[in-house]
Design a protein around this motif. Structure first.
Motif, PDB file in Angstrom:
ATOM      1  N   THR A  81       0.942  -1.025  -0.035  1.00 17.50           N
ATOM      2  CA  THR A  81      -0.114   0.091  -0.102  1.00 17.50           C
ATOM      3  C   THR A  81       0.760   1.349   0.201  1.00 17.50           C
ATOM      4  OG1 THR A  81      -1.702  -1.262   1.387  1.00 17.50           O
ATOM      5  CG2 THR A  81      -1.940   1.382   1.219  1.00 17.50           C
ATOM      6  N   ASP A  82       0.514   2.376  -0.645  1.00 18.10           N
ATOM      7  CA  ASP A  82       1.227   3.592  -1.013  1.00 18.10           C
ATOM      8  C   ASP A  82       1.245   4.280   0.612  1.00 18.10           C
ATOM      9  OD1 ASP A  82       1.970   3.520  -3.474  1.00 18.10           O
ATOM     10  OD2 ASP A  82       0.252   4.556  -4.196  1.00 18.10           O
ATOM     11  N   LEU A  83       2.501   4.790   0.821  1.00 20.56           N
ATOM     12  CA  LEU A  83       2.614   5.310   2.220  1.00 20.56           C
ATOM     13  C   LEU A  83       2.108   6.700   2.132  1.00 20.56           C
ATOM     14  CD1 LEU A  83       3.642   5.306   5.250  1.00 20.56           C
ATOM     15  CD2 LEU A  83       5.982   6.017   4.340  1.00 20.56           C
ATOM     16  N   THR A  84       0.962   6.956   2.671  1.00 20.43           N
ATOM     17  CA  THR A  84       0.360   8.510   2.886  1.00 20.43           C
ATOM     18  C   THR A  84       0.111   8.772   4.211  1.00 20.43           C
ATOM     19  OG1 THR A  84      -1.921   7.680   2.299  1.00 20.43           O
ATOM     20  CG2 THR A  84      -0.515   8.297   0.507  1.00 20.43           C
ATOM     21  N   ALA A  85      -0.456   9.935   4.414  1.00 17.71           N
ATOM     22  CA  ALA A  85      -0.728  10.239   5.813  1.00 17.71           C
ATOM     23  C   ALA A  85      -2.234   9.451   6.254  1.00 17.71           C
ATOM     24  CB  ALA A  85      -1.429  11.807   5.917  1.00 17.71           C
ATOM     25  N   ASP A  86      -3.041   9.016   5.125  1.00 17.36           N
ATOM     26  CA  ASP A  86      -4.117   8.185   5.052  1.00 17.36           C
ATOM     27  C   ASP A  86      -4.159   6.721   5.262  1.00 17.36           C
ATOM     28  OD1 ASP A  86      -5.678  10.618   4.809  1.00 17.36           O
ATOM     29  OD2 ASP A  86      -5.824  10.458   2.790  1.00 17.36           O
ATOM     30  N   THR A  87      -2.813   6.340   4.992  1.00 22.57           N
ATOM     31  CA  THR A  87      -2.522   4.823   4.965  1.00 22.57           C
ATOM     32  C   THR A  87      -1.797   4.558   6.047  1.00 22.57           C
ATOM     33  OG1 THR A  87      -0.922   4.973   3.329  1.00 22.57           O
ATOM     34  CG2 THR A  87      -2.894   4.582   2.246  1.00 22.57           C
ATOM     35  N   GLN A  93       0.963   7.036  13.184  1.00 20.71           N
ATOM     36  CA  GLN A  93       1.086   8.682  12.985  1.00 20.71           C
ATOM     37  C   GLN A  93       1.231   9.390  14.096  1.00 20.71           C
ATOM     38  OE1 GLN A  93      -2.738   9.806  11.212  1.00 20.71           O
ATOM     39  NE2 GLN A  93      -2.697   8.364   9.598  1.00 20.71           N
ATOM     40  N   GLY A 114       8.126   5.855   1.168  1.00 19.21           N
ATOM     41  CA  GLY A 114       7.332   4.687   1.049  1.00 19.21           C
ATOM     42  C   GLY A 114       8.249   3.725  -0.053  1.00 19.21           C
TER      43      GLY A 114
END
Length: 132
Positions: A81-87, A93, A114
């Motif tokens: 899964t792409d590393l983002t603030a949402d994932t 966090q 990521g």
């Protein structure tokens, strides 16, 4: 004591983790704090790290009195899964922000990166592995 997984050519500490849950990332972020504290406050550990770097990179020793200026967290999240603030896991966090504030107060920049998952070509036995 493991200071980092990789040391970049410009002497940035790189810590790599495959994370299926927040526990792995909590460990990674805690490891970063301990590694920096160790380098800053234990001359014996800092000398040992400098010797390892000198042995691994002939002709490219760490500068005298090395102090890390940046830590990069290279993270492969749950099955690519792409590393983002949402994932990023919610607990991770919070832990990341707290750890980053601490390290930045010590003059150490923090970056998250990521890792993209790819499928490695079959090996000789015909088994496919997930490679990062």
């Amino acid at each position: 004591m493991e200071i980092c997984d990789l040391l970049s050519p410009d002497d940035v500490l790189v810590m790599v983790k495959r994370a299926k849950g927040s526990d792995a990332l909590s460990h990674l972020f805690g490891q970063a704090v301990v590694a920096v504290q160790t380098l800053l406050h234990s001359p014996e550990a800092a000398d040992g790290f400098a010797r390892k770097v000198a042995a691994a990179r002939p002709g490219r020793a760490l500068p005298e009195g090395f102090r890390p200026s940046k830590i990069v967290f290279a993270i492969l999240l749950k099955n690519g899964t792409d590393l983002t603030a949402d994932t990023l896991f919610p607990f991770s966090q919070v832990t990341l922000v707290q750890m980053a504030k601490m390290l930045e107060a010590w003059g150490i920049a923090v970056e998250d990166l990521g890792i993209q998952a790819t499928v490695a070509p079959p090996n000789r036995a015909g088994i496919r592995h997930l490679a990062a």
